[in-house]
Design a protein around this motif. Structure first.
Motif, mmCIF file in Angstrom:
data_model
loop_
_atom_site.group_PDB
_atom_site.id
_atom_site.type_symbol
_atom_site.label_atom_id
_atom_site.label_comp_id
_atom_site.label_asym_id
_atom_site.label_seq_id
_atom_site.Cartn_x
_atom_site.Cartn_y
_atom_site.Cartn_z
ATOM 1 N N ALA A 106 0.834 -1.206 0.000
ATOM 2 C CA ALA A 106 0.000 0.000 0.000
ATOM 3 C C ALA A 106 0.868 1.255 0.000
ATOM 4 C CB ALA A 106 -0.929 -0.005 1.211
ATOM 5 N N ASP A 107 1.949 1.243 0.779
ATOM 6 C CA ASP A 107 2.854 2.399 0.808
ATOM 7 C C ASP A 107 3.505 2.612 -0.557
ATOM 8 O OD1 ASP A 107 2.267 2.832 3.465
ATOM 9 O OD2 ASP A 107 4.085 1.865 4.224
ATOM 10 N N TYR A 108 3.891 1.513 -1.201
ATOM 11 C CA TYR A 108 4.534 1.592 -2.518
ATOM 12 C C TYR A 108 3.571 2.165 -3.561
ATOM 13 C CZ TYR A 108 6.386 -0.024 -7.008
ATOM 14 O OH TYR A 108 6.817 -0.083 -8.311
ATOM 15 N N LEU A 109 2.369 1.600 -3.624
ATOM 16 C CA LEU A 109 1.379 2.081 -4.592
ATOM 17 C C LEU A 109 0.915 3.496 -4.248
ATOM 18 C CD1 LEU A 109 -0.801 -1.144 -5.021
ATOM 19 C CD2 LEU A 109 0.878 -0.230 -6.639
ATOM 20 N N GLY A 110 0.772 3.758 -2.947
ATOM 21 C CA GLY A 110 0.360 5.090 -2.516
ATOM 22 C C GLY A 110 1.351 6.152 -2.944
ATOM 23 N N ASP A 111 2.638 5.838 -2.855
ATOM 24 C CA ASP A 111 3.664 6.793 -3.272
ATOM 25 C C ASP A 111 3.580 7.058 -4.777
ATOM 26 O OD1 ASP A 111 6.048 8.349 -2.369
ATOM 27 O OD2 ASP A 111 7.066 7.106 -3.852
ATOM 28 N N LEU A 112 3.273 6.029 -5.554
ATOM 29 C CA LEU A 112 3.107 6.213 -7.002
ATOM 30 C C LEU A 112 1.930 7.136 -7.306
ATOM 31 C CD1 LEU A 112 3.679 2.574 -8.361
ATOM 32 C CD2 LEU A 112 5.295 4.488 -8.378
ATOM 33 N N ILE A 113 0.862 6.998 -6.520
ATOM 34 C CA ILE A 113 -0.315 7.854 -6.714
ATOM 35 C C ILE A 113 -0.003 9.286 -6.296
ATOM 36 C CG2 ILE A 113 -2.687 8.286 -5.953
ATOM 37 C CD1 ILE A 113 -2.952 5.204 -5.621
ATOM 38 N N ILE A 114 0.617 9.444 -5.124
ATOM 39 C CA ILE A 114 0.936 10.780 -4.608
ATOM 40 C C ILE A 114 1.829 11.539 -5.578
ATOM 41 C CG2 ILE A 114 2.278 11.977 -2.814
ATOM 42 C CD1 ILE A 114 1.147 9.815 -0.849
ATOM 43 N N ARG A 115 2.798 10.847 -6.171
ATOM 44 C CA ARG A 115 3.754 11.499 -7.065
ATOM 45 C C ARG A 115 3.269 11.572 -8.515
ATOM 46 N NH1 ARG A 115 8.714 12.251 -4.574
ATOM 47 N NH2 ARG A 115 8.770 11.398 -2.461
ATOM 48 N N GLY A 116 2.035 11.128 -8.746
ATOM 49 C CA GLY A 116 1.436 11.290 -10.064
ATOM 50 C C GLY A 116 1.837 10.257 -11.094
ATOM 51 N N HIS A 117 2.516 9.187 -10.668
ATOM 52 C CA HIS A 117 2.892 8.137 -11.614
ATOM 53 C C HIS A 117 1.691 7.265 -11.980
ATOM 54 C CE1 HIS A 117 6.996 9.350 -11.178
ATOM 55 N NE2 HIS A 117 7.036 9.035 -9.895
ATOM 56 N N LEU A 118 0.704 7.241 -11.098
ATOM 57 C CA LEU A 118 -0.586 6.616 -11.400
ATOM 58 C C LEU A 118 -1.618 7.733 -11.414
ATOM 59 C CD1 LEU A 118 -0.423 3.417 -9.143
ATOM 60 C CD2 LEU A 118 -0.202 3.519 -11.627
ATOM 61 N N GLN A 119 -2.340 7.862 -12.510
ATOM 62 C CA GLN A 119 -3.221 8.999 -12.728
ATOM 63 C C GLN A 119 -4.655 8.716 -12.272
ATOM 64 O OE1 GLN A 119 -2.359 12.166 -14.039
ATOM 65 N NE2 GLN A 119 -0.343 11.331 -13.530
ATOM 66 N N PRO A 120 -5.417 9.778 -11.951
ATOM 67 C CA PRO A 120 -6.823 9.603 -11.561
ATOM 68 C C PRO A 120 -7.598 8.807 -12.600
ATOM 69 C CG PRO A 120 -6.124 11.863 -11.185
ATOM 70 C CD PRO A 120 -5.002 11.192 -11.915
ATOM 71 N N GLY A 121 -8.359 7.838 -12.118
ATOM 72 C CA GLY A 121 -9.152 7.002 -13.008
ATOM 73 C C GLY A 121 -8.400 5.819 -13.586
ATOM 74 N N GLU A 122 -7.087 5.783 -13.403
ATOM 75 C CA GLU A 122 -6.289 4.678 -13.945
ATOM 76 C C GLU A 122 -6.547 3.406 -13.140
ATOM 77 O OE1 GLU A 122 -1.577 3.587 -14.836
ATOM 78 O OE2 GLU A 122 -2.192 5.663 -14.445
#
Length: 228
Positions: A14-30
């Motif tokens: 969760a921390d790993y994926l969360g960091d990707l989301i926070i830093r914009g590597h995973l985009q909204p709706g993806e």
């Protein structure tokens, strides 16, 4: 011997994926594909599913029936609601710091962090300032020791981090503004000027809300004032 339990695997994912989301590597709706994450991280699918549930509680992921997990979309209503709450909570934290500190020694950790934050701002080091800012609030929470306030702020930290990361990387002038705000706030804390500090915090979050709204697309919500 002290026992220090390591974070469970689901929390690490969760921390790993969360960091990707926070830093914009995973985009909204993806869509976050469980099978892909399982293969990339070499973990079980059950651990990934548990991690996605944790991310949903952190307001970073939405689990949609028959579609799976997607990166949560932040609407303007969401942003206003979040900043309305943050403004109130951090104003309370500031008030408690004013009422709690006893000696200059209590304030030395704040002074050290402000010096580092100012240096990061002038060096345009947004990543460092991003981390140090939360270090500043952590010092305040530790000094105050309000369990319920601290836990509430910690629960909101992931979704706040997601917006805040975009803000500090948006414009170098924002870094200077943040450093100046923290410095002024500490001056008011030293003067035990609780009312003035509360107003400063309120204005800071009102302004940052407007910056956040400018960075996220308007999905059609009716405009509302952030803090009444």
């Amino acid at each position: 011997m002290d026992f220090n339990a390591a974070p469970c695997l689901a929390e690490q994912i969760a921390d790993y994926l969360g960091d990707l989301i926070i830093r914009g590597h995973l985009q909204p709706g993806e869509r976050i594909q469980e099978v892909k994450v399982t293969k990339e991280l070499k973990v079980s699918r059950g651990s990934v599913r548990e991690a996605l549930l944790l991310l949903e509680r952190r307001y970073l992921v939405q689990n949609v029936p028959r579609k799976g997990a997607i990166v949560a979309t932040l609407t303007h209503t969401d942003i206003r609601g979040l900043y309305n709450l943050l403004g109130c909570l951090y104003a309370l934290l500031g008030r408690d710091v004013v009422e709690t500190w006893q000696t200059e020694e209590d304030l030395l950790p704040f002074d050290a962090l402000i010096a580092e934050i100012e240096a990061a701002a002038f060096a345009n080091d947004s990543d460092k300032l991003f981390c140090l800012s939360f270090g500043f609030s952590n010092v305040a929470k530790k000094l105050v020791g309000n369990t319920f306030l601290n836990q509430t702020l910690e629960n909101l930290r992931p979704v706040f981090s997601r917006i805040y990361y975009q803000i500090v990387n948006h414009d170098p002038n924002e870094l200077i503004f943040i450093a100046d705000f923290l410095k002024k706030s500490m001056q008011l804390v030293r003067a035990r000027a609780a009312d003035e500090n509360r107003e400063l915090v309120k204005q800071y979050f009102e302004r940052q809300c407007q910056v956040a709204l400018s960075l996220y697309p308007d999905l059609g919500q009716t405009d509302k004032k952030i803090i009444s």
